[in-house]
Design a protein around this motif. Structure first.
Motif, short mmCIF file in Angstrom:
data_model
loop_
_atom_site.label_atom_id
_atom_site.label_comp_id
_atom_site.label_asym_id
_atom_site.label_seq_id
_atom_site.Cartn_x
_atom_site.Cartn_y
_atom_site.Cartn_z
N TYR A 139 67.18 85.61 79.30
CA TYR A 139 65.92 85.31 79.44
C TYR A 139 65.23 86.60 80.63
CZ TYR A 139 67.41 83.91 84.33
OH TYR A 139 67.49 84.39 85.95
N VAL A 140 64.04 86.19 80.53
CA VAL A 140 62.90 87.11 81.52
C VAL A 140 62.32 85.89 81.84
CG1 VAL A 140 61.03 87.79 81.29
CG2 VAL A 140 62.69 88.17 79.61
N SER A 141 62.41 86.03 83.09
CA SER A 141 61.31 85.80 84.34
C SER A 141 60.11 86.09 85.00
CB SER A 141 62.49 84.87 85.10
OG SER A 141 62.87 85.66 86.21
N ARG A 142 59.49 85.45 86.01
CA ARG A 142 58.51 86.51 85.92
C ARG A 142 58.98 88.09 87.63
NH1 ARG A 142 56.30 81.77 85.55
NH2 ARG A 142 53.52 81.69 85.46
N ARG A 143 60.12 87.30 87.66
CA ARG A 143 61.10 87.94 88.69
C ARG A 143 61.00 89.18 87.80
NH1 ARG A 143 63.48 91.17 90.94
NH2 ARG A 143 64.71 91.34 92.76
N ASN A 144 61.35 89.89 86.50
CA ASN A 144 61.77 90.53 86.05
C ASN A 144 60.89 90.90 85.25
OD1 ASN A 144 63.21 88.23 84.49
ND2 ASN A 144 64.59 89.89 83.29
N LEU A 145 59.65 90.04 84.98
CA LEU A 145 58.92 90.62 83.94
C LEU A 145 58.53 91.78 83.59
CD1 LEU A 145 57.00 89.49 81.17
CD2 LEU A 145 55.18 89.12 82.60
N LEU A 146 57.91 92.81 84.62
CA LEU A 146 57.31 93.84 84.99
C LEU A 146 58.83 94.76 84.36
CD1 LEU A 146 55.20 94.43 88.30
CD2 LEU A 146 54.77 93.82 86.02
N ASN A 147 60.09 94.59 84.94
CA ASN A 147 60.77 95.73 83.92
C ASN A 147 60.83 95.62 82.94
OD1 ASN A 147 61.84 94.09 86.79
ND2 ASN A 147 62.59 96.09 86.56
N VAL A 148 60.42 94.21 82.63
CA VAL A 148 61.06 94.16 80.29
C VAL A 148 59.63 94.72 79.42
CG1 VAL A 148 61.04 91.97 78.58
CG2 VAL A 148 62.01 91.99 81.00
N LEU A 149 58.56 94.79 80.82
CA LEU A 149 57.34 95.63 79.80
C LEU A 149 57.54 96.75 80.33
CD1 LEU A 149 54.64 93.03 81.03
CD2 LEU A 149 55.80 93.75 78.50
N ASP A 150 58.28 97.49 81.37
CA ASP A 150 58.17 98.78 81.14
C ASP A 150 58.97 99.29 80.01
OD1 ASP A 150 56.22 98.55 83.23
OD2 ASP A 150 57.66 99.21 84.90
N PHE A 151 59.94 98.51 80.05
CA PHE A 151 61.57 98.59 79.50
C PHE A 151 60.93 99.21 77.66
CE2 PHE A 151 65.02 97.81 76.23
CZ PHE A 151 66.21 98.32 76.97
#
Length: 222
Positions: A139-151
């Motif tokens: 899943y994606v939360s606000r905690r890792n949202l920027l990491n996912v977008l960068d990936f």
């Protein structure tokens, strides 16, 4: 089975939901005999995950993102991971030594009713100590949202992104859907990330000014 499936309260924020039917594959039921498992890997698309054991027992070994496990060799672009040994060989050849490292692995055994959280980017190996059944969800939360977008926007996204037919455009689709569903969230998270980075630099700068590099002692002024 779907009617009995409920996401634990800790993990209910799942921002990939904004993609609807276009969201990448994200949940599985895992069944395996004793001795089976999964060799070291990082979960797809920079997502975090949780894994709940229904039956049996599973041993987990996890390393933080900056510590590739011994015997595991990721390529520079992250597209491939070479692990020349099996799970059992890894335990025989590397396990004992890495437990004395300063950044030693985090370990646990999960049994029926237990849930383990795997942060995005963490290396993890899992071996079934008994015949086991488990369910897992990424899943994606606000905690890792920027990491996912960068990936998702990496130059080699077509090789790295998984669980979807449209690997190249997933970044734009996801970002646009987040902006529509949660206006301003990405901008707010980017500002917070910049502030955290600035705070870290200030802390380093303070200790650089406080320590005398020639003597290794502290400098005082009144």
């Amino acid at each position: 089975m779907g009617s009995d499936y409920e996401v634990p309260v800790y993990f209910q924020e799942d921002l990939f939901k904004v993609l609807g039917e276009e969201r990448p594959d994200h949940r599985w039921i895992i069944i395996g005999p004793a001795g089976s498992g999964s060799s070291f890997h990082v979960d797809p698309n920079s997502t975090s995950a949780w894994n709940a054991v229904i039956k049996g027992a599973k041993k987990w070994v996890m390393f933080p993102p900056e510590v590739p496990p011994p015997g595991v060799h990721p390529s520079a672009d992250g597209a491939e991971v070479t692990s020349p040994v099996s799970i059992m060989e890894w335990f025989m050849n590397f396990y004992g030594a890495c437990r004395t490292w300063k950044k030693r692995p985090i370990e646990c055994v999960c049994r029926a009713g237990d849930i383990v959280f795997v942060p995005n980017g963490w290396w993890h190996l899992v071996i079934n100590l008994e015949e086991s059944i488990a369910i897992t969800q990424n899943y994606v939360s606000r905690r890792n949202l920027l990491n996912v977008l960068d990936f998702l926007k990496r130059p080699n996204a077509s090789e790295l992104v998984s669980g979807t037919k449209d690997r190249v455009n997933l970044h734009d689709k996801f970002r646009n859907a987040i902006d529509a569903a949660y206006p301003g969230t990405i901008s707010q998270l980017e500002v917070e990330a910049q502030q955290k980075a600035a705070d870290r630099k200030k802390k380093v700068a303070f200790w650089d000014s406080a320590v005398d590099s020639n003597t290794g002692g502290f400098k005082f002024s009144f």
